[in-house]
Design an enzyme around this catalytic site. Structure first.
Site, mmCIF file in Angstrom:
data_model
loop_
_atom_site.group_PDB
_atom_site.id
_atom_site.type_symbol
_atom_site.label_atom_id
_atom_site.label_comp_id
_atom_site.label_asym_id
_atom_site.label_seq_id
_atom_site.Cartn_x
_atom_site.Cartn_y
_atom_site.Cartn_z
ATOM 1 N N LYS A 54 36.276 39.526 37.304
ATOM 2 C CA LYS A 54 35.272 40.589 37.258
ATOM 3 C C LYS A 54 35.148 41.373 38.560
ATOM 4 O O LYS A 54 34.623 42.495 38.578
ATOM 5 C CB LYS A 54 33.909 39.996 36.904
ATOM 6 C CG LYS A 54 33.810 39.417 35.505
ATOM 7 C CD LYS A 54 33.706 40.507 34.459
ATOM 8 C CE LYS A 54 33.309 39.945 33.106
ATOM 9 N NZ LYS A 54 33.068 41.011 32.118
ATOM 10 N N SER A 308 40.575 33.305 33.274
ATOM 11 C CA SER A 308 39.743 34.399 33.770
ATOM 12 C C SER A 308 38.661 34.001 34.765
ATOM 13 O O SER A 308 38.153 34.852 35.491
ATOM 14 C CB SER A 308 39.097 35.134 32.589
ATOM 15 O OG SER A 308 38.281 34.257 31.834
#
Length: 325
Positions: A54, A308
């Site tokens: 992110k 992720s």
């Protein structure tokens, strides 16, 4: 008030974001290993400075703000990984950041977001407040820019830089670009970004059981919300009630299949990553790996899997590693 930008994300934006991020962050490792005897490539985004991919979209978005927008600050909504990405970028750029986070977010994510200097505003889930409404009130009051976790063109383009790095790293090993990209999917920001970054690759998003709204949306041909927003899941990073039109427009053109993984499969993937790669991967971050390990996604030597994120409470991770289900 700064309105939500509505331009469409595109490949040129991904390339511009990639150049910006290459000046700021070293590429995360692309690790080669074997699953069922077939080479696969794992992109360790869990090793980013904030422990998740992110940071990419957050940096692209915030670094493009005007001086006037920076002065008014930013507001984000996140269970923790986007929160840390926005807080990290905001601190580096000298921007005030307020993040709306669920009160039941992993403590490590709450603590890390605050440690990065962001103001955290809590809301209750499940079945409680509308997090987007909470964020909008803050935006209306301050004139800050809303930095959405996935429904923002800059954020989508920034996340797509993961695919740019994968393609470059494969080329450095004498391989053509990835034939297949398998990635965890919440609202679809990463999936859409990868689709823009690697137009020749098959993109396979993976969602957790009970939170497969993107799969349902693509099957229905229109955006569908999750059936039961109170359903518990360890994959807090993927716990989004519905995708948005900006993501859906890309996904419906490029994504042909979505896989769904069970809690047990996610735990097995976390254990595999710890044992095989010596990596701590959070539940949501292990979803794509879980689908491949379960045999539902084929591999061909140029299949890349995105790990992720790695932000998980120590006690929760220790229980997963100690279990055998």
């Amino acid at each position: 008030m700064t309105s939500q930008p509505m331009r469409a994300p595109d490949a040129a934006g991904v390339a511009r974001a990639a150049a910006k991020i290459a000046e700021l962050l070293p590429p995360t490792p692309l690790l080669e290993c074997a699953i069922d005897g077939q080479p696969v490539w794992l992109k360790a985004e869990s090793l980013q400075p904030v422990g998740a991919f992110k940071i990419r979209g957050a940096w692209h978005r915030l670094s493009d703000l005007s001086e006037a927008e920076r002065a008014r600050g930013v507001v984000g909504v996140s269970s923790g990984n986007h929160a840390q990405g926005v807080a990290w970028a905001a601190r580096r750029l000298g921007i005030a950041a307020t993040i709306v986070m669920p009160s039941d977010a992993p403590q490590v994510k709450l603590d890390s977001t605050r440690a990065l200097g962001a103001n955290v505003v809590l809301y209750d889930r499940p079945g409680g407040e509308d997090r987007d409404a909470v964020a909008q009130r803050l935006v209306d009051r301050s004139g800050a820019t809303l930095v959405h976790a996935f429904a923002d063109p800059w954020v989508i383009e920034g996340q797509g830089t993961t695919g740019v790095e994968i393609a470059r790293q494969l080329a450095e090993r004498g391989l053509d670009g990835p034939t297949r990209l398998v990635c965890p999917c919440g609202g679809g920001g990463l999936s859409a970004g990868l689709a823009l970054a690697c137009p020749d690759a098959e993109v396979i998003p993976v969602e957790p059981e009970g939170w497969d709204d993107v799969r349902a949306s693509l099957a229905a041909g229109q955006i569908v919300k999750v059936a039961d927003p109170t359903m518990p899941t360890a994959c807090d990073a993927l716990q989004t009630p519905a995708t948005r039109p900006i993501n859906f427009a890309v996904l419906r053109q490029r994504v042909k299949r979505i896989e769904v993984v069970s809690p047990a499969e996610v735990r097995a993937a976390q254990r595999w990553a710890f044992k095989t790669l010596h990596l701590v991967v959070e539940p949501g971050g292990a979803a794509a790996l879980a689908a491949v390990l379960a045999g539902r996604v084929p591999t061909d030597g140029r299949t890349a899997i995105v790990l992720s994120g790695g932000n998980t409470d120590a006690d929760a991770f220790a229980r997963v590693i100690a279990s055998s289900d």
